[in-house]
Design an enzyme around this catalytic site. Structure first.
Site, PDB file in Angstrom:
ATOM      1  N   TRP A  23       6.148  -3.207  -4.604  1.00 25.39           N
ATOM      2  CA  TRP A  23       4.996  -2.457  -5.100  1.00 25.39           C
ATOM      3  C   TRP A  23       3.687  -2.967  -4.516  1.00 25.39           C
ATOM      4  O   TRP A  23       2.709  -2.211  -4.424  1.00 25.39           O
ATOM      5  CB  TRP A  23       4.937  -2.529  -6.628  1.00 25.39           C
ATOM      6  CG  TRP A  23       4.864  -3.927  -7.191  1.00 25.39           C
ATOM      7  CD1 TRP A  23       5.903  -4.716  -7.562  1.00 25.39           C
ATOM      8  CD2 TRP A  23       3.679  -4.700  -7.441  1.00 25.39           C
ATOM      9  NE1 TRP A  23       5.458  -5.933  -8.029  1.00 25.39           N
ATOM     10  CE2 TRP A  23       4.094  -5.952  -7.959  1.00 25.39           C
ATOM     11  CE3 TRP A  23       2.314  -4.455  -7.278  1.00 25.39           C
ATOM     12  CZ2 TRP A  23       3.195  -6.960  -8.312  1.00 25.39           C
ATOM     13  CZ3 TRP A  23       1.411  -5.458  -7.630  1.00 25.39           C
ATOM     14  CH2 TRP A  23       1.853  -6.700  -8.142  1.00 25.39           C
ATOM     15  N   GLU A  39      -7.608   7.819 -21.849  1.00 25.66           N
ATOM     16  CA  GLU A  39      -7.645   7.362 -20.458  1.00 25.66           C
ATOM     17  C   GLU A  39      -8.757   6.336 -20.242  1.00 25.66           C
ATOM     18  O   GLU A  39      -8.597   5.371 -19.483  1.00 25.66           O
ATOM     19  CB  GLU A  39      -7.819   8.555 -19.515  1.00 25.66           C
ATOM     20  CG  GLU A  39      -6.644   9.505 -19.488  1.00 25.66           C
ATOM     21  CD  GLU A  39      -5.359   8.815 -19.051  1.00 25.66           C
ATOM     22  OE1 GLU A  39      -5.372   8.121 -18.017  1.00 25.66           O
ATOM     23  OE2 GLU A  39      -4.345   8.963 -19.751  1.00 25.66           O
ATOM     24  N   ASN A  73      -3.958  11.741 -10.563  1.00 26.14           N
ATOM     25  CA  ASN A  73      -3.366  10.642 -11.311  1.00 26.14           C
ATOM     26  C   ASN A  73      -1.844  10.773 -11.448  1.00 26.14           C
ATOM     27  O   ASN A  73      -1.108   9.797 -11.273  1.00 26.14           O
ATOM     28  CB  ASN A  73      -3.992  10.540 -12.705  1.00 26.14           C
ATOM     29  CG  ASN A  73      -3.480   9.323 -13.460  1.00 26.14           C
ATOM     30  OD1 ASN A  73      -3.604   8.204 -12.982  1.00 26.14           O
ATOM     31  ND2 ASN A  73      -2.873   9.540 -14.619  1.00 26.14           N
ATOM     32  N   TRP A 116      -7.330   3.173 -21.469  1.00 29.92           N
ATOM     33  CA  TRP A 116      -6.387   2.583 -20.509  1.00 29.92           C
ATOM     34  C   TRP A 116      -7.159   1.758 -19.484  1.00 29.92           C
ATOM     35  O   TRP A 116      -6.747   0.648 -19.111  1.00 29.92           O
ATOM     36  CB  TRP A 116      -5.583   3.664 -19.783  1.00 29.92           C
ATOM     37  CG  TRP A 116      -4.277   4.025 -20.414  1.00 29.92           C
ATOM     38  CD1 TRP A 116      -3.972   5.173 -21.094  1.00 29.92           C
ATOM     39  CD2 TRP A 116      -3.066   3.243 -20.417  1.00 29.92           C
ATOM     40  NE1 TRP A 116      -2.666   5.148 -21.512  1.00 29.92           N
ATOM     41  CE2 TRP A 116      -2.085   3.979 -21.114  1.00 29.92           C
ATOM     42  CE3 TRP A 116      -2.727   1.990 -19.896  1.00 29.92           C
ATOM     43  CZ2 TRP A 116      -0.787   3.503 -21.294  1.00 29.92           C
ATOM     44  CZ3 TRP A 116      -1.436   1.510 -20.073  1.00 29.92           C
ATOM     45  CH2 TRP A 116      -0.475   2.266 -20.769  1.00 29.92           C
ATOM     46  N   TRP A 138      13.523  -6.687  -3.085  1.00 33.21           N
ATOM     47  CA  TRP A 138      12.747  -5.672  -2.372  1.00 33.21           C
ATOM     48  C   TRP A 138      13.244  -5.546  -0.933  1.00 33.21           C
ATOM     49  O   TRP A 138      13.579  -6.541  -0.286  1.00 33.21           O
ATOM     50  CB  TRP A 138      11.266  -6.030  -2.370  1.00 33.21           C
ATOM     51  CG  TRP A 138      10.646  -6.186  -3.729  1.00 33.21           C
ATOM     52  CD1 TRP A 138      10.128  -7.321  -4.272  1.00 33.21           C
ATOM     53  CD2 TRP A 138      10.470  -5.161  -4.714  1.00 33.21           C
ATOM     54  NE1 TRP A 138       9.636  -7.076  -5.532  1.00 33.21           N
ATOM     55  CE2 TRP A 138       9.834  -5.755  -5.835  1.00 33.21           C
ATOM     56  CE3 TRP A 138      10.788  -3.799  -4.774  1.00 33.21           C
ATOM     57  CZ2 TRP A 138       9.511  -5.047  -6.988  1.00 33.21           C
ATOM     58  CZ3 TRP A 138      10.466  -3.090  -5.927  1.00 33.21           C
ATOM     59  CH2 TRP A 138       9.843  -3.707  -7.012  1.00 33.21           C
ATOM     60  N   TRP A 145       0.171   0.431 -10.536  1.00 35.59           N
ATOM     61  CA  TRP A 145       1.319   0.130  -9.684  1.00 35.59           C
ATOM     62  C   TRP A 145       2.386  -0.660 -10.440  1.00 35.59           C
ATOM     63  O   TRP A 145       3.583  -0.374 -10.318  1.00 35.59           O
ATOM     64  CB  TRP A 145       0.867  -0.620  -8.429  1.00 35.59           C
ATOM     65  CG  TRP A 145       0.541   0.352  -7.336  1.00 35.59           C
ATOM     66  CD1 TRP A 145      -0.673   0.873  -7.017  1.00 35.59           C
ATOM     67  CD2 TRP A 145       1.495   0.978  -6.459  1.00 35.59           C
ATOM     68  NE1 TRP A 145      -0.554   1.780  -5.995  1.00 35.59           N
ATOM     69  CE2 TRP A 145       0.761   1.860  -5.625  1.00 35.59           C
ATOM     70  CE3 TRP A 145       2.865   0.868  -6.291  1.00 35.59           C
ATOM     71  CZ2 TRP A 145       1.379   2.631  -4.649  1.00 35.59           C
ATOM     72  CZ3 TRP A 145       3.487   1.637  -5.313  1.00 35.59           C
ATOM     73  CH2 TRP A 145       2.742   2.507  -4.506  1.00 35.59           C
TER      74      TRP A 145
END
Length: 476
Positions: free
Chosen positions: A364, A279, A346, A282, A311, A387
């Site tokens: 988004w 993590e 998370n 990341w 969208w 996202w």
């Protein structure tokens, strides 16, 4: 020669690269610039700005023990920062400025403008690696490009860590007192509402408390992290992200804490440790992406072709999602947790992001903005990366046909409904079976204050898949 430490998102005295370098070079003065209109433009949350100020007050006390005065200046936005620094340098005969690197298009432009102004005044600027374990540009593919796949990036990180782990710097020794008084710190900032006592209690400020939280997590819960991190009702995550985002903790401190309990291993040994270090990487990956592909910090999709997705403009559904009134209990619990605490678990971040971008087919960027306006740990790289991963528009993102089902996710990761009961109390009377999908009770559903589902999951899934399939058909 007097040195100036320009503080940004590095609000600590221990393991602060720029602070150590400045104090090693000469008598040091620290500066923090308050830029409220810039923070508004970046959608920074009031709770995050308040967290910065609370940490800055405690850092001022630590700097005072080091005899480092803390100056506070104001500029509406970053366009005025070069002049502010130049003026401070002139007032205090500063010959060198030290800063820790930040990433993003606006941050890079700001720092370039500062460097140009200081150069004109014959003042040195020293930029230091601090937010990351590896400098952007030093981890590249075999074709000398930035990584787009996390697994490959992590593999190279492990190889580099095998050669040596970045050291944690001790707090520097106190310098001789300077004839410069520190400035008073503001209690608040214009345009940013006061933060609740609940958030203050939930997120205490200061690097001493942050260090204790890190040690407690490493010693008590890190071994079980892989097994418990997906269950929001459990205390299974570190909840250190606000301290990392504000620079109250460094990634080096986190890495060393993990290695300390895993006999120095980062890719073997405790599954919990290996997972958590993943993590941290990341986080590293998304900041490198920010530098290598600057369009992602300019409201653009990483995958350019996804800008053609149809969208939906659905303001009522967006408002229901924001308020936690979608009729899907785990979604609503997560969104209410965000508004109350400035933080969200998370796994739930991924779940609510997929729900908005796929089940509702709402852009988004609406969700990215909403998160930044409420998260105490709001970070451009991590928030944008998360996202775009969930919306299947980003680098190494989830395949478009993968949608988390909020009902099955609820039954799997909140099996007895404890998390839902905490944040959606109008459903607290329901059984562990019924609480995940109260609409299935039909006329027996006795909670008039709770809404019916705003979307049919099956139909919304087909709508999202159709939109992405049509996009693929348009590609040459």
């Amino acid at each position: 020669m007097t040195q100036l430490l320009w503080l940004r998102c590095d609000l600590r005295s221990r393991d602060n690269t720029a602070l150590n370098a400045a104090m090693a070079a000469g008598p040091t003065v620290a500066l923090y610039v308050i830029t409220p209109k810039q923070w508004l433009a970046h959608d920074d949350a009031p709770c995050k700005v308040d967290f910065w100020l609370r940490n800055l007050r405690l850092l001022a006390e630590r700097l005072a023990r080091l005899n480092v005065p803390l100056l506070v200046r104001h500029s509406d936005d970053w366009s005025g920062v070069p002049a502010v620094l130049a003026q401070v340098c002139q007032q205090h005969d500063v010959r060198a400025v030290h800063l820790n690197q930040e990433y993003g298009v606006n941050e890079s432009r700001r720092d370039a403008a500062v460097a140009k102004r200081l150069r004109a005044d014959n003042i040195a600027l020293h930029s230091h690696l601090d937010q990351l374990l590896f400098a952007p540009g030093t981890l590249l593919t075999r074709s000398d490009t930035y990584f787009q796949v996390f697994g490959q990036f992590r593999k190279l990180c492990h190889a580099r860590l095998q050669l040596g782990v970045p050291a944690v710097l001790a707090e520097p020794a106190a310098q001789a007192p300077l004839a410069i008084a520190s400035d008073p710190l503001p209690e608040g900032v214009e345009h940013f509402a006061a933060t609740s006592a609940q958030i203050h209690q939930h997120w205490p400020a200061g690097e001493d408390g942050a260090s204790r939280a890190l040690d407690d997590f490493a010693e008590q819960r890190l071994d079980d992290y892989q097994a418990t991190r997906d269950f929001p009702a459990l205390d299974g995550t570190s909840q250190l992200s606000p301290y990392l985002a504000a620079g109250v903790l460094s990634p080096r401190q986190c890495l060393h804490a993990a290695l300390r309990i895993n006999q120095g291993e980062f890719d073997s040994g405790s599954p919990g440790v290996v997972c958590w270090i993943g993590e941290l990487l990341w986080r590293e990956f998304y900041k490198h992406v920010l530098v290598g592909f600057p369009r992602v910090s300019m409201h653009r999709a990483f995958r350019r072709e996804t800008d053609a997705l149809p969208w939906r403009h659905a303001p009522e559904e967006l408002a229901a999602w924001q308020a936690g009134n979608t009729g899907f209990p785990l979604i609503d619990a997560a969104m209410r947790q965000l508004r109350a605490t400035g933080w969200m678990h998370n796994r739930l971040r991924m779940l609510v992001a997929m729900f908005l971008s796929k089940n509702l087919l709402i852009d988004w960027r609406e969700g990215e903005r909403w998160f930044m306006r409420h998260l105490i740990d709001g970070d451009l790289a991590a928030n944008n990366g998360g996202w775009q991963w969930s919306a299947s528009t980003g680098t190494d993102s989830v395949p478009y046909f993968r949608l988390f089902n909020p009902l099955s996710q609820s039954r799997r990761f909140d099996p007895d409904g404890s998390f839902i009961r905490t944040w959606v109390p109008e459903l607290a009377h329901l059984s562990a079976r019924d609480i995940h999908d109260p609409a299935a009770l039909g006329g027996l559903f006795d909670a008039p204050a709770y809404p019916r589902p705003i979307v049919d999951l099956s139909r919304s899934r087909e709508r999202a898949l159709s939109a992405f399939k049509h996009l693929a058909e348009l590609r040459p």
